[in-house]
Design a protein around this motif. Sequence first.
Motif, PDB file in Angstrom:
ATOM      1  N   CYS A   1      -5.222  -4.450  -9.672  1.00  0.00           N
ATOM      2  CA  CYS A   1      -5.632  -3.134 -10.173  1.00  0.00           C
ATOM      3  C   CYS A   1      -6.308  -3.294 -11.520  1.00  0.00           C
ATOM      4  O   CYS A   1      -5.802  -4.007 -12.394  1.00  0.00           O
ATOM      5  CB  CYS A   1      -4.423  -2.209 -10.315  1.00  0.00           C
TER       6      CYS A   1
ATOM      7  N   ALA B   1       0.236  -5.036 -11.171  1.00  0.00           N
ATOM      8  CA  ALA B   1       0.313  -3.876 -10.283  1.00  0.00           C
ATOM      9  C   ALA B   1       1.490  -2.972 -10.603  1.00  0.00           C
ATOM     10  O   ALA B   1       1.373  -1.743 -10.567  1.00  0.00           O
ATOM     11  CB  ALA B   1       0.382  -4.339  -8.829  1.00  0.00           C
TER      12      ALA B   1
ATOM     13  N   TRP C   1       1.143  -0.054 -13.284  1.00  0.00           N
ATOM     14  CA  TRP C   1       0.272   1.102 -13.117  1.00  0.00           C
ATOM     15  C   TRP C   1       1.031   2.392 -12.843  1.00  0.00           C
ATOM     16  O   TRP C   1       0.506   3.481 -13.050  1.00  0.00           O
ATOM     17  CB  TRP C   1      -0.771   0.820 -12.028  1.00  0.00           C
TER      18      TRP C   1
ATOM     19  N   TYR D   1       0.810  -1.215   0.000  1.00  0.00           N
ATOM     20  CA  TYR D   1       0.000   0.000   0.000  1.00  0.00           C
ATOM     21  C   TYR D   1       0.849   1.273   0.000  1.00  0.00           C
ATOM     22  O   TYR D   1       0.519   2.215  -0.706  1.00  0.00           O
ATOM     23  CB  TYR D   1      -0.969   0.002   1.181  1.00  0.00           C
TER      24      TYR D   1
ATOM     25  N   VAL E   1      -9.131  -1.070  -7.078  1.00  0.00           N
ATOM     26  CA  VAL E   1      -8.076  -1.832  -6.412  1.00  0.00           C
ATOM     27  C   VAL E   1      -8.708  -2.902  -5.525  1.00  0.00           C
ATOM     28  O   VAL E   1      -9.669  -2.635  -4.797  1.00  0.00           O
ATOM     29  CB  VAL E   1      -7.175  -0.908  -5.565  1.00  0.00           C
TER      30      VAL E   1
ATOM     31  N   MET F   1      -1.752  -7.340  -4.952  1.00  0.00           N
ATOM     32  CA  MET F   1      -2.703  -6.258  -5.193  1.00  0.00           C
ATOM     33  C   MET F   1      -3.219  -6.381  -6.630  1.00  0.00           C
ATOM     34  O   MET F   1      -2.455  -6.611  -7.556  1.00  0.00           O
ATOM     35  CB  MET F   1      -1.986  -4.922  -4.993  1.00  0.00           C
TER      36      MET F   1
ATOM     37  N   LEU G   1       1.602   2.022  -3.597  1.00  0.00           N
ATOM     38  CA  LEU G   1       0.436   2.533  -4.315  1.00  0.00           C
ATOM     39  C   LEU G   1       0.133   3.964  -3.900  1.00  0.00           C
ATOM     40  O   LEU G   1      -0.178   4.816  -4.736  1.00  0.00           O
ATOM     41  CB  LEU G   1      -0.784   1.646  -4.049  1.00  0.00           C
TER      42      LEU G   1
ATOM     43  N   HIS H   1     -12.360   0.625  -2.782  1.00  0.00           N
ATOM     44  CA  HIS H   1     -11.203   1.364  -3.279  1.00  0.00           C
ATOM     45  C   HIS H   1     -11.418   1.695  -4.753  1.00  0.00           C
ATOM     46  O   HIS H   1     -10.922   1.014  -5.653  1.00  0.00           O
ATOM     47  CB  HIS H   1      -9.926   0.571  -3.057  1.00  0.00           C
TER      48      HIS H   1
ATOM     49  N   CYS I   1      -4.155  -9.294 -14.285  1.00  0.00           N
ATOM     50  CA  CYS I   1      -3.816  -8.375 -13.193  1.00  0.00           C
ATOM     51  C   CYS I   1      -2.862  -8.944 -12.159  1.00  0.00           C
ATOM     52  O   CYS I   1      -2.502  -8.243 -11.212  1.00  0.00           O
ATOM     53  CB  CYS I   1      -5.087  -7.930 -12.464  1.00  0.00           C
TER      54      CYS I   1
ATOM     55  N   ILE J   1      -4.424  -3.330   1.796  1.00  0.00           N
ATOM     56  CA  ILE J   1      -3.976  -4.524   1.100  1.00  0.00           C
ATOM     57  C   ILE J   1      -3.348  -5.467   2.115  1.00  0.00           C
ATOM     58  O   ILE J   1      -2.426  -5.113   2.822  1.00  0.00           O
ATOM     59  CB  ILE J   1      -2.935  -4.176   0.017  1.00  0.00           C
TER      60      ILE J   1
END
Length: 198
Positions: free
Chosen positions: A131, A64, A67, A1, A165, A129, A4, A31, A107, A124
């Motif tokens: 996304c 993840a 991103w 987290y 998320v 994770m 992110l 989220h 993902c 998380i």
Amino acid sequence: YPLLEWVISSNRSHIVKMQETHQIKTMNTKHQFLLLTAAPDKEAKFNQLKAKHGTKYAFHGSRAENWHAILRNGLKNMSGTGGQLNGAAHGSGIYFAPQASSSLGYCSASGQGKKSGAAGEGFISESEMICLALCELIDTPEVKDHGWCWTLANEDHVVTRFFFVYDNNAHQGNAGGADVSNKAFRKEVTEALKYYGM
């Protein structure tokens, strides 16, 4: 987290945490973010094309770690480049899916995200994770329909609209029922965009 959190806070895109009362319930995650990655000139050109051709929505899933670039630069056609991560069974282009369940398969993250600090601080848990983005595409024959997936080579004909998320342990089945062909789901999307002035 924390990664992110840094990715979101340090980017130049417009990212807004959606209020729970105006989220897209079908996505089954708290989220949810409004995500606008297009520069103002690209958004203006996109809206001109939208007025002429109309648009449709589709999901895009990516690992993840990808991103960081997507949130800053929008979706890019990486087919045939060193940045291509998956095959191109349906030709060159950015790959989308009308159903969230199809995009969720792309993902999986390569690393493990860990919760830090006191219990409940991070959202998380000790898992990967997930996304997922919901994008708006100019509705022309350039969008190639392959059934379970769509491809679009022209980067100017796609903009991101929403970012979701999930904790990997919980994502299975969470958003699997989200389908852009579903009238009720499209209504949720339209109402959310309207609330945020889109």
